[in-house]
Scaffold this active site. Structure first.
Site, PDB file in Angstrom:
ATOM      1  N   LYS A 112      81.831  83.216 -13.065  1.00  8.62           N
ATOM      2  CA  LYS A 112      80.647  83.558 -12.274  1.00  8.62           C
ATOM      3  C   LYS A 112      80.864  83.302 -10.779  1.00  8.62           C
ATOM      4  O   LYS A 112      80.176  83.875  -9.943  1.00  8.62           O
ATOM      5  CB  LYS A 112      79.436  82.819 -12.802  1.00  8.62           C
ATOM      6  CG  LYS A 112      79.040  83.337 -14.182  1.00  8.62           C
ATOM      7  CD  LYS A 112      77.706  82.830 -14.662  1.00  8.62           C
ATOM      8  CE  LYS A 112      77.237  83.557 -15.911  1.00  8.62           C
ATOM      9  NZ  LYS A 112      78.095  83.305 -17.084  1.00  8.62           N
TER      10      LYS A 112
HETATM   11  C1  LIG Z   1      78.237  84.106 -18.214  1.00 12.61           C
HETATM   12  C2  LIG Z   1      79.415  83.864 -19.076  1.00 12.61           C
HETATM   13  C3  LIG Z   1      79.841  84.800 -20.047  1.00 12.61           C
HETATM   14  C4  LIG Z   1      79.094  86.100 -20.321  1.00 12.61           C
HETATM   15  O1  LIG Z   1      79.164  87.008 -19.263  1.00 12.61           O
HETATM   16  P1  LIG Z   1      78.141  88.236 -19.179  1.00 12.61           P
HETATM   17  O2  LIG Z   1      78.398  88.905 -17.879  1.00 12.61           O
HETATM   18  O3  LIG Z   1      76.765  87.621 -19.248  1.00 12.61           O
HETATM   19  O4  LIG Z   1      78.404  89.118 -20.351  1.00 12.61           O
HETATM   20  C5  LIG Z   1      80.991  84.521 -20.771  1.00 12.61           C
HETATM   21  N1  LIG Z   1      81.672  83.361 -20.600  1.00 12.61           N
HETATM   22  C6  LIG Z   1      81.287  82.444 -19.695  1.00 12.61           C
HETATM   23  C7  LIG Z   1      82.068  81.187 -19.577  1.00 12.61           C
HETATM   24  C8  LIG Z   1      80.167  82.652 -18.897  1.00 12.61           C
HETATM   25  O5  LIG Z   1      79.791  81.718 -17.999  1.00 12.61           O
END
Ligand SMILES: *Cc1c(COP(=O)(O)O)cnc(C)c1O
Length: 466
Positions: A112
């Site tokens: 993120k």
């Molecule tokens: C947010 C997240 C996901 C999922 O990603 P999306 O874009 O919501 O599909 C997967 N793994 C981790 C570690 C995350 O923080």
């Protein structure tokens, strides 16, 4: 470039307005009116570019007119300055023609950071130019909150308020948020669960009259267009490193809200030769059921070892549906209305296109632990539980051994020590945090505990705004 709503009734917006907008006024999500397309020759000419240089090439057509080239370059450089690896998104080989793309080299150890570091600097630039101050408000059950706080902590025009459920997030996750002591960062521990936090956030966005005049809320959740856009870049980066555009590359993506894998789909639409896109889910498998059985129905939330993928409904899926239904907003309105009763069925043609674009796979906790152990035992590579689901999905669903398979590594294993200890049993103790975070448990924390009460939450926000 103009941005339009998936439900066809909200006004179209410029790039600058769309990053401040959140949901469209008709309840839809914003998407570009048209995507830029890159020829194989153009993509080939990008071989060898640094991550930051490539980010500029991929994102420039979206921001054309809103930012000058120099402004965009400066924002990109700031966004990736705090990543610990010089490659920003390094590839590590974990099997025959199988690679892990380490997207956890940013400040909070989860992918993120790619989008939220960029979004923080982008918002700050735009707000300075408009001489405007905003409040970012969000709810988190884990990763999003810390990545958003890290993205906004140095932004002069943003106060950020993050709600988390009191005593219901892991200690690493809480400390990553509450040890940021910047003047514009406010953590609120709500005496309730994640849904209570989310409901308080939604209600506050709906009616912002509790804010002083001239202030508005900004959402940094994964429906923000700038987050999706920033995630397109690493698909190009990994594919170029593995021989694109001359040979196609496949991706397996641990999926929750469908933001990350939707960016992969966009990369393909923009000309990147992507062969296979695999939606990897945990027991919260609405997308897998949809692709496999046309069963897109809400089920009770299950708490898993991969908490960042624990979602009932993937909000960004609506952006894909918009394309699958020929970009007809009226059809999306009908479909989303049908879904208010908890279930929706895709039309045959939409389902056929979805299946030609995506494979899907579901993995429960027991098998997640098995794959973590298996990959560690054979290759000494330690997967976090989210990434493990992607690797298992790649191995189960892969069509061709001849094309490189890239598994997106969405978090560092040290964020989930309990799952790792469980998986490896006696073999190894907890994975250690990277150097810059090793004193996390000694750092001072600051947060406000509040009852699950909208009036009190909103009066805290109002009274602490700078
Ligand atoms: C947010 C997240 C996901 C999922 O990603 P999306 O874009 O919501 O599909 C997967 N793994 C981790 C570690 C995350 O923080």
């Amino acid at each position: 470039m103009k941005f339009i709503s998936t439900r066809g009734q909200a006004p179209s917006l410029s790039f600058e307005d769309v990053i401040l907008a959140g949901l469209a006024s008709d309840g839809g999500l914003y998407v570009p009116e048209a995507l830029p397309e890159f020829s194989p020759a153009t993509i080939a000419s990008w071989a060898g570019l640094s991550y930051q240089e490539l980010a500029f090439e991929v994102m420039q057509p979206f921001v054309d007119g809103a930012l000058s080239n120099t402004e965009l370059k400066t924002i990109i450089d700031k966004a990736y300055a705090d990543f610990r690896h010089p490659a920003i998104a390094p590839l590590v080989q974990t099997g025959h023609n199988e690679w892990v793309l380490e997207l956890f080299q940013g400040p909070t150890l989860a992918f993120k950071d790619f989008a939220l570091q960029f979004l923080g600097h982008l918002l700050d630039f735009v707000l300075t130019r408009r001489q405007q101050k905003v409040a970012v408000l969000g709810a988190t059950s884990g990763d999003t909150g810390s990545a958003a706080i890290e993205g906004c902590r140095r932004c002069e025009n943003i106060d950020i308020f993050i709600l988390h459920p009191h005593q219901r997030v892991s200690e690493v996750q809480r400390r990553q948020m509450t040890t940021v002591l910047a003047d514009n960062v406010f953590n609120i521990a709500v005496e309730g669960n994640f849904d209570d936090c989310q409901n308080a956030v939604k209600a506050s966005f709906r009616d912002q009259s509790f804010l002083p005049d001239g202030r508005q809320l900004v959402a940094v959740n994964s429906i923000n267009w700038a987050r999706i856009m920033a995630q397109i870049v690493y698909y190009f980066y990994a594919a170029l490193a593995l021989g694109a555009p001359h040979r196609p590359v496949s991706f397996s993506v641990p999926t929750g809200n469908f933001g990350d894998i939707f960016a992969g789909y966009l990369a393909k639409q923009m000309g990147l030769p992507v062969q296979q896109l695999i939606i990897a889910t945990n027991a919260n498998d609405i997308l897998h059921r949809c692709i496999a059985n046309n069963d897109h129905s809400k089920q009770a939330l299950q708490h898993s070892l991969s908490p960042s993928m624990d979602i009932m409904v993937s909000s960004n899926f609506e952006r894909l549906l918009f394309d699958l239904y020929g970009r007809d907003g009226a059809q999306i309105r009908r479909l989303m209305q049908e879904f208010e009763d908890g279930t929706m069925h895709l039309a045959e043609s939409a389902l056929t296109s979805a299946r030609s674009l995506f494979s899907s796979f579901r993995l429960d906790d027991a098998r997640t632990l098995e794959i973590i152990k298996d990959v560690y035992t054979r290759g000494e590579y330690l997967l976090d539980p989210h990434t493990a689901i992607g690797v298992a999905a790649a191995r189960a669903e892969r069509w061709h051994q001849a094309h490189p398979m890239v598994c997106l590594a969405t978090a560092h294993p040290a964020k989930f020590p309990d799952a790792i200890t469980q998986a490896l049993a006696e073999k190894q103790s907890e994975p250690s945090l990277p150097l810059h975070m090793q004193d996390l448990f000694d750092r001072e924390e600051r947060y406000q505990v509040l009852p699950n009460d909208l009036v009190q939450i909103q009066s805290f926000v109002r009274s602490t705004l700078s």
